[in-house]
Design a protein around this motif. Structure first.
Motif: not given
Length: 317
Positions: A171-172, A206-208, A212-216, A252-254
């Motif tokens: 999750h990043c 980027s559209p995300d 907050g740039g969260d890619l899931g 950033h790695l969550i």
């Protein structure tokens, strides 16, 4: 669900002893007549699905015409069966289906698309209702009656373990910009402890960025190779600036989720659906054959013959 085309064996062909002008129907299924005009309109709607040369070839068009009529007959057999069983599609369900489909088109684009297919909204509604009715019929009469035991489900799970392995996931978040200097400034702000989410919303291209740039959660291969750096980071770690064909990235790695096998309880429902679908193919074929064999069907060969690839009748006034 797509229905396989099965040729009806019990079809009574009417002798061509009457002119088509006496009646406006080309086929009869039970007490329901399929009009000559309905077939002409269906042929126009299906025209783009066939080779233009086949459409213009006299013999080829005869085959095509019979194939399209056959599909209409088969659908009517199933609609009649659904009505016999008192099945129906409520208006609310149909309206919801229409809304879902229209949501994928800007404003008037949906109706414009229908016009290009030679359909009015009312005709589309009727077609959609019939399609849903047939699906409901098959689900009720075929798929819900297929038995699948727990023993079968467990056996499948144990003998297909590889299917239920969930690979590593991370999750990043990411920030991407097309300017190297901008990326360096963002890194400097992150080093000072500023929020990755806030900086992504403010600077990422980027559209995300809105998230907050969260890619899931992502797996290897879900994104371009540059994203694989996320699998090398420790939880909470921020990557250095990395360049790619897409720009300059910061990750950033969550959270990390190691690869693991899904438990039986997690996949039981999925396996059952798969087994029902697998068994259902043969059951469906048998069930359809029985419906078509017992259906009372008549085709007016004289009317059918007079329909040409121009969409009009050959009969003289």
């Amino acid at each position: 669900m797509k229905l396989l085309i099965y040729f009806v064996s019990a079809v009574l062909l009417l002798p061509a002893c009457h002119r088509a002008s006496q009646d406006a129907w080309v086929a009869e299924v039970g007490t329901t007549k399929i009009s000559r005009q309905a077939l002409i309109e269906k042929l126009k709607q299906e025209q783009d699905n066939f080779d233009p040369e086949l459409w213009q070839d006299t013999e080829g068009f005869q085959v095509l015409k019979k194939q399209v009529l056959q599909g209409m007959i088969e659908q009517q057999v199933l609609i009649n069966e659904a009505k016999r069983l008192s099945l129906s599609i409520p208006d609310a369900v149909l309206d919801r289906s229409l809304q879902e489909l229209q949501s994928g088109y800007p404003d008037s684009d949906f109706e414009d698309r229908l016009k290009k297919q030679g359909l009015t909204l009312a005709q589309w509604n009727e077609s959609q209702r019939n399609k849903m009715l047939v699906q409901q019929l098959i689900e009720a009469e075929v798929y819900t009656k297929i038995p699948v035991s727990d023993q079968e489900i467990k056996f499948y799970y144990q003998s297909h373990r590889k299917e239920f392995y969930e690979p590593d996931q991370v999750h990043c978040q990411h920030i991407v910009t097309n300017k190297q200097e901008k990326a360096k400034k963002i890194l400097a702000l992150l080093d000072k402890g500023e929020s990755f989410t806030v900086l992504a919303q403010k600077f990422s291209e980027s559209p995300d960025r809105v998230n907050g740039g969260d890619l899931g959660l992502i797996k290897r291969g879900d994104y371009p190779a540059v994203f694989n750096v996320c699998f090398e980071l420790a939880t909470g770690q921020i990557s250095p600036m990395i360049s790619s064909d897409y720009g300059f990235h910061i990750f950033h790695l969550i959270e990390k989720k190691p690869g693991h096998f899904l438990s039986f309880s997690e996949v039981r429902s999925k396996i059952k659906k798969g087994l029902v679908a697998s068994k259902g193919q043969q059951n469906l074929k048998t069930w359809l054959d029985e419906r078509f064999k017992t259906a009372k069907i008549r085709i007016r060969e004289d009317v059918l013959k007079e329909i040409t690839s121009h969409g009009n009748d050959d009969k003289k006034s």
